[in-house]
Write an enzyme that holds these catalytic residues in place. Structure first.
Site, mmCIF file in Angstrom:
data_model
loop_
_atom_site.group_PDB
_atom_site.id
_atom_site.type_symbol
_atom_site.label_atom_id
_atom_site.label_comp_id
_atom_site.label_asym_id
_atom_site.label_seq_id
_atom_site.Cartn_x
_atom_site.Cartn_y
_atom_site.Cartn_z
ATOM 1 N N THR A 334 0.809 -1.211 0.000
ATOM 2 C CA THR A 334 0.000 0.000 0.000
ATOM 3 C C THR A 334 0.853 1.278 0.000
ATOM 4 O OG1 THR A 334 -0.158 -0.320 2.392
ATOM 5 C CG2 THR A 334 -2.026 -1.007 1.084
ATOM 6 N N ASP A 335 0.177 2.425 -0.140
ATOM 7 C CA ASP A 335 0.886 3.702 -0.171
ATOM 8 C C ASP A 335 0.910 4.372 1.191
ATOM 9 O OD1 ASP A 335 0.996 3.607 -3.117
ATOM 10 O OD2 ASP A 335 -1.160 3.924 -2.958
ATOM 11 N N SER A 360 1.318 8.614 5.129
ATOM 12 C CA SER A 360 0.687 8.632 3.825
ATOM 13 C C SER A 360 1.777 8.967 2.826
ATOM 14 C CB SER A 360 -0.406 9.688 3.788
ATOM 15 O OG SER A 360 -0.807 9.893 2.463
ATOM 16 N N ARG A 361 2.078 8.043 1.917
ATOM 17 C CA ARG A 361 3.241 8.260 1.055
ATOM 18 C C ARG A 361 2.956 9.157 -0.125
ATOM 19 N NH1 ARG A 361 3.864 2.625 2.010
ATOM 20 N NH2 ARG A 361 4.988 2.448 3.969
ATOM 21 N N VAL A 362 1.701 9.371 -0.472
ATOM 22 C CA VAL A 362 1.446 10.230 -1.628
ATOM 23 C C VAL A 362 0.436 11.338 -1.362
ATOM 24 C CG1 VAL A 362 2.104 8.646 -3.458
ATOM 25 C CG2 VAL A 362 -0.191 8.521 -2.533
#
Ligand SMILES: Nc1ncnc2c1ncn2[C@@H]1O[C@H](COP(=O)(O)OP(=O)(O)O)[C@@H](O)[C@H]1O
Ligand SMILES: [Mg+2]
Length: 499
Positions: A334-335, A360-362
């Site tokens: 997941t991101d 949250s990577r994006v």
């Protein structure tokens, strides 16, 4: 006279000489059956994932091919399959009903309605296992998916297309967070799909009632394979939900799919694998359990020509152990993840988002500018606060600066508390973050903070509706608005009556 089996075989072979070979390859005979799985002899042209029909009306999906038999899981639990029954290969693969006609409906994994309403009026179907959109077709994350939950939107923002994992022990508010996110999509043009896997029926009934009561069922499809259903149905449910969402995406719509939860999904697949006698690996899961979830989640995306599919997979852990096999797999696929913490939940800090372990990577790239600006330093402040809090537990004397950080942290924690079913608009969130960042809450008693902020929102909404609308339209705060909000907050502080 005794007939030897080899004689019989050669007799059969002779009798079948006239039958065209390719027709023979399409049929088989059940040699063993039980637990929703059967082994079939024949079916020489069988392919993995292919469909077969049984003489007595059942239908199955091929899951394993060996040299002398094929393993098939059956779709209908209540249609018996007998040894010796003839099986015939069917063209095509397993498909799910798709389309807007599904909105407001509750279906099971094989596309049958569970809500006691009319038969489905869907006109189209879509294969449940398809390749994801190619990189070339995809657009980058540039739009937020507003959850209406301030601790998420401010600290772990989710962008449309993102796959954000909700992870935590049981009873930490994982389902509640996903459902609140669905409730918050009302009027935003996002179609939602809630996939329930291996949950108890009573729990699902409550969820459906909640969606109904908040008028959220109108834009939501529920796909359910509860714990009483076959492992095959539990295995299929998320792929069915994904295909329904994907169909919306390819038709230019934004869709959100919740998988609640993938721990149960992995357990169902583990059971299937053990029934197929595949060798168990770590935690008795089969070796391809990573691929099970990777191929599901990589189908989320956003297309250049419009349309997106965002995914909120949920995974349940035990005793805070995020390093177990399935959770670590999902974290890597997941991101980002939202970690819900039992300790915080018990303390009353709900939603129980553990800021240090959530990421949250994006989503930051898609965050609403005003929310982004006002929450920039919040993460760091909370991290310092938590660190000092641990320190202070040992009775250590803290200096003035540290004490200030702790005081501010206490206030921030209060602001981030939010009741279930009560979602904020992003403008509400901007107002809350503004009060926090500009120190308007410093002199407010801690247990009055929630009262203060909610009353402040209502105050701005009713007395300064022009300003409220302007923030909504601009999605940002300029210097003039900054000044104006300061005046409004000062004014409100004077008239605020504690509850
Ligand atoms: N933000 C919240 N405020 C108050 N209660 C909550 C909140 N979120 C969840 N709950 C309550 O906590 C309980 C567990 O929530 P649930 O979402 O079912 O947990 P999980 O899915 O993690 O097992 C439920 O009774 C739910 O109503
Ligand atoms: Mg749950």
């Amino acid at each position: 006279m005794r007939v030897k089996s080899t004689d019989l075989t050669s007799l059969f072979e002779k009798a079948l000489l006239d039958v065209p070979q390719n027709e023979l390859e399409q049929i088989g005979v059940v040699v063993q059956t039980g637990d929703g799985i059967c082994h079939v002899y024949g079916l020489n042209k069988a392919v993995y994932g292919g469909l077969v029909d049984f003489e007595n009306g059942n239908r199955g999906i091929i899951f394993d091919l060996t040299e002398d038999s094929v393993a098939i899981f059956v779709l209908y639990k209540n249609i018996p399959v007998a040894e010796g029954e003839v099986v015939r290969k069917v063209e095509g693969v397993f498909e799910a009903p798709v389309g807007e006609e599904l909105l407001g409906r509750v279906i099971n994994a094989i596309g049958a309605p569970l809500d006691g309403l009319d038969p489905l009026k869907t006109k189209e179907t879509r294969a449940v296992e398809v390749l994801p959109a190619s990189i070339i077709e995809r657009e980058k994350v540039n739009e937020p998916l507003e959850t209406g939950i301030i601790s998420v939107d401010a600290l772990v923002p989710i962008g449309k297309v993102q796959r954000e994992l909700i992870i935590g022990n049981r009873n930490t508010g994982k389902t509640a967070m996903a459902i609140d996110t669905i409730l918050n999509q009302k009027g935003k043009g996002v179609y939602c799909i809630y996939v329930s896997i291996g949950q108890r029926q009573a729990k699902l009934a409550r969820i459906i009632k909640t969606l109904e009561e908040h008028d959220a069922l109108d834009y939501t499809v529920v796909v359910s394979a509860d714990s009483s259903e076959s492992v095959l149905n539990q295995y299929l449910a998320p792929y069915v939900g994904c295909s329904i969402g994907e169909h919306f995406m390819y038709n230019g719509k934004d869709a959100l799919v919740v998988y609640d939860d993938l721990s149960n999904h992995a357990i169902a697949y583990r059971e299937m694998s053990l029934l197929m006698r595949r060798s168990p690996g770590r935690e008795a899961y089969p070796g391809d359990v990573f691929f099970l979830h990777a191929r599901l989640l990589e189908r989320s995306g956003k297309l250049l020509k419009g349309g997106s599919l965002t995914a909120l997979p949920i995974v349940q852990i035990q005793a805070d152990d995020i390093t177990a096999y399935i959770p670590t797999n999902l974290i890597s696929i997941t991101d980002g993840q939202i970690f819900l913490d039992t300790r915080l939940f018990k303390k009353g800090n709900r939603p129980a988002v553990n800021v240090e372990l959530s990421v949250s990577r994006v989503g930051g790239a898609a965050q609403t500018p005003a929310v982004k600006m006002l929450s920039k330093s919040l993460r760091l402040e909370l991290a310092q606060y938590n660190e000092l809090l641990n320190f202070a537990q040992f009775g250590t004397e803290l200096d003035e600066i540290s004490q200030k950080i702790i005081e501010r942290g206490h206030v921030a924690v209060e602001v981030l508390k939010q009741a279930q079913y009560e979602t904020y608009t992003f403008v509400d969130e901007v107002l809350l973050l503004f009060l926090l960042q500009k120190n308007f809450l410093d002199k407010v008693e801690l247990k009055q903070v929630q009262v203060f902020v909610t009353q402040f929102i209502s105050y701005v909404q009713s007395v300064y509706s022009q300003e409220y609308k302007k923030i909504e339209k601009d999605a940002a705060i300029d210097d003039a608005m900054n000044k104006q909000l300061k005046t409004i907050a000062t004014e409100f502080r004077k008239i605020f009556v504690p509850a």
